[in-house]
Design an enzyme around this catalytic site. Structure first.
Site, PDB file in Angstrom:
ATOM      1  N   CYS A 136       0.716  -0.644   0.076  1.00 16.14           N
ATOM      2  CA  CYS A 136      -0.096  -0.309   0.292  1.00 16.14           C
ATOM      3  C   CYS A 136       0.672   1.435  -0.062  1.00 16.14           C
ATOM      4  O   CYS A 136       0.247   2.223  -0.648  1.00 16.14           O
ATOM      5  CB  CYS A 136      -0.976  -0.088   1.052  1.00 16.14           C
ATOM      6  N   GLU A 206      -3.657  -5.004  -5.442  1.00 17.00           N
ATOM      7  CA  GLU A 206      -3.568  -3.864  -5.037  1.00 17.00           C
ATOM      8  C   GLU A 206      -3.427  -3.721  -7.074  1.00 17.00           C
ATOM      9  O   GLU A 206      -4.575  -2.158  -7.401  1.00 17.00           O
ATOM     10  CB  GLU A 206      -2.613  -2.806  -5.439  1.00 17.00           C
TER      11      GLU A 206
HETATM   12  C1  LIG Z   1      -6.400   0.735  -1.955  1.00 18.23           C
HETATM   13  C2  LIG Z   1      -5.064   1.442  -1.709  1.00 18.23           C
HETATM   14  N1  LIG Z   1      -3.920   1.097  -1.459  1.00 18.23           N
HETATM   15  C3  LIG Z   1      -2.581   2.006  -1.120  1.00 18.23           C
HETATM   16  C4  LIG Z   1      -3.214   3.298  -1.027  1.00 18.23           C
HETATM   17  C5  LIG Z   1      -1.386   4.247  -0.396  1.00 18.23           C
HETATM   18  N2  LIG Z   1      -2.128   4.466   0.143  1.00 18.23           N
HETATM   19  C6  LIG Z   1      -4.561   3.414  -1.355  1.00 18.23           C
HETATM   20  N3  LIG Z   1      -5.133   4.418  -0.636  1.00 18.23           N
HETATM   21  N4  LIG Z   1      -5.740   2.567  -1.410  1.00 18.23           N
END
Ligand SMILES: Cc1ncc(CN)c(N)n1
Length: 221
Positions: A136, A206
């Site tokens: 993330c 992701e």
């Molecule tokens: C699914 C997702 N992955 C990562 C991020 C970045 N923090 C986010 N906002 N959203």
């Protein structure tokens, strides 16, 4: 000996390249991504980020090492990376109200991703639970760094790109990488493997998060 994060990064290489080249990202940069799709993404990401914050706190509760604990607590309060403030601006600009959020169901991939992270918390180890959070930070930071040179002609998309290329976000990402390497050094072979699997699975979710938003994924009952 290579660090565990470099091993993870290599094993997730194909998934990451697919994220870098996903039409959501390409169109965000070109400015052709439909605003409706960005809006869908923001609403699903709101669920994701709320749970991401809770997970930071729950993992922090299991950790004694003061610096790691502090980093995770700050992460749970949204203090590490400046991401929450910009989301408030996006919500205002796109008039996403609390009522709309309340009536929007969490979509299948967002649900699966969040469930994976709780699964690592409940069934894995502190190290694997923490590792599930790493893509993330790291993937978004790499996307921000790649896109910043060209930016986006759409102001909201430009702000999104800048958030993930910012010094605060880069610093938080680097700290998280160091934390995972620290866990990796102390882990048994079995635990190291579990950490690597947790990282690759989060990378998978992701990639599918972009796809979920791109196709406005829904439950089919
Ligand atoms: C699914 C997702 N992955 C990562 C991020 C970045 N923090 C986010 N906002 N959203």
């Amino acid at each position: 000996m290579p660090t565990i994060t470099s091993i993870m990064r290599t094993q997730a290489e194909d998934l990451w390249n697919k994220s870098f080249n996903h039409p959501f990202i390409k169109e965000l940069s070109k400015g052709t991504l439909p605003m409706d799709t960005f809006r869908y993404y923001l609403k699903q990401d709101h669920y994701y980020l709320n749970n991401f914050s809770i997970l930071h706190k729950r993992i922090a509760d299991k950790i004694d090492e003061p610096q790691i604990k502090q980093f995770l607590i700050a992460g749970s309060e949204g203090l590490n990376d400046g991401e929450n403030e910009i989301r408030e601006t996006f919500f205002k600009e796109l008039t996403i109200t609390a009522e709309e959020m309340g009536t929007t169901p969490i979509a299948p991939n967002a649900y699966s991703y969040v469930s994976h992270m709780y699964h690592e918390l409940n069934e894995g180890t502190t190290a694997s639970a923490c590792t599930a959070l790493l893509p993330c930070y790291w993937l978004y930071n790499e996307i921000g760094k790649q896109l910043i040179a060209d930016g986006s002609p759409i102001e909201l998309y430009q702000q999104f790109i800048e958030t993930y290329d910012s010094p605060e976000f880069t610093e938080a990402t680097n700290q998280m990488i160091q934390i995972i390497d620290q866990f990796g050094e102390q882990a048994s072979d079995g635990e190291r493997q579990r950490m690597i699997t947790a990282f690759v699975r989060s990378s998978y979710y992701e990639l599918n998060f972009w796809e979920m938003a791109y196709v406005h994924e829904e439950w089919h009952n």
